[in-house]
Design an enzyme around this catalytic site. Structure first.
Site: not given
Length: 288
Positions: A186, A245
């Site tokens: 990611r 995050c």
């Protein structure tokens, strides 16, 4: 007890004494009702359930991330209604990896409540230790004494936060390092299962939160964590670290691990990638 981490065997002993509040925050981003179902099927005796989506997050606007922080005063009111007093010892647990538990731990510190600990290994560790199981739903029971000793909201957040504007300004004049807790895939922009744009904030470093755990799913020792963060961050530790995050949840895992390692003082970017990539004109980097 005023420690960051508690083992299942120690929690069993602590529950035998008054003044301990236990919160179950199990949650599944792919099935938003899974946590509550798991709680009703079985939980630590006396534990109260808090829902990440409806209780521990503010409403989403489309530009404030997937799990925006609630107003501090509103969150303080919620916790008072759960029976949190200024003297209460809080223990938080999730399914096992600590991702959700460290988020609530951080939020409690954000209010100014210091006596909060994460159950190492969570629900899985409790079961492995032979802990008792309670089923059904338990509602808060707040005594008059608890109400009189209710949590006092600190005038300023005890845990610092930065917003998207500060992160954007940092690109031109670096004052801190952004540490991204998402998976390498990611971070690199190879996949993005949750947000509309793939990639990462330019200049950010990557430490997937799972690296804070050992092969048994427990937190690594403070010495080992300290060495790993120092190897990754080096002199950047002197400037300051901002954790992010996908939506501000697993960022708290890295922040918690640094506190455990004796490296306090980090900040949180609550909106994280889900907020950043929703803002037109915010630059996106890809690759490792």
């Amino acid at each position: 007890m005023n420690t960051l981490l508690i083992q299942a065997s120690d929690l069993h002993e602590r529950l035998a004494r008054p003044g301990c509040l236990v919160f179950d925050v199990r949650h599944d981003l792919g099935d938003l009702q899974a946590g509550r179902r798991a709680y009703e099927t079985g939980h630590i005796p006396g534990a109260l359930f808090l829902d990440c989506e409806t209780q521990l997050s503010a409403p989403r606007s489309g530009h404030n991330g997937r799990h925006p922080l609630p107003d501090r005063a509103d969150f303080a009111s919620l916790m008072r209604a759960q029976g949190l007093s200024a003297r209460a010892q809080v223990v938080v647990y999730d399914a096992g990896n600590g991702a959700m538990a460290t988020r609530l731990w951080w939020m409690l510190r954000w209010l100014g409540h210091e006596s909060a600990a994460v159950l190492d290994g969570g629900w899985a560790a409790w079961l492995a230790a032979g802990g008792a199981v309670e089923t059904g739903t338990r509602n808060p029971s707040v005594s008059e004494a608890q109400a009189m000793q209710g949590l006092r909201l600190a005038a300023q957040p005890a845990m610092p936060v930065v917003d998207a504007a500060a992160v954007l300004a940092n690109l031109a004049q670096p004052r801190f390092t952004v540490l991204d807790a998402r998976t390498p895939e990611r971070f690199a922009g190879q996949v993005e299962p949750l947000d509309p744009v793939a990639g990462h904030i330019p200049g950010a470093l990557n430490r997937p939160f799972g690296q804070n755990l050992d092969e048994h799913g427990r937190f690594k020792s403070p010495d080992r964590l300290r060495a790993e963060f120092q190897d990754l961050l080096g002199e950047r530790l002197k400037q300051g670290i901002v954790h992010q995050c996908g939506s501000g949840i697993t960022a708290c895992h890295n922040l918690f691990a640094m506190e455990l390692a004796g490296l306090p003082g980090s900040s949180l970017y609550p909106g994280s990638w889900s907020e950043w990539c929703s803002r037109p004109g915010h630059p996106v980097a890809t690759g490792a």
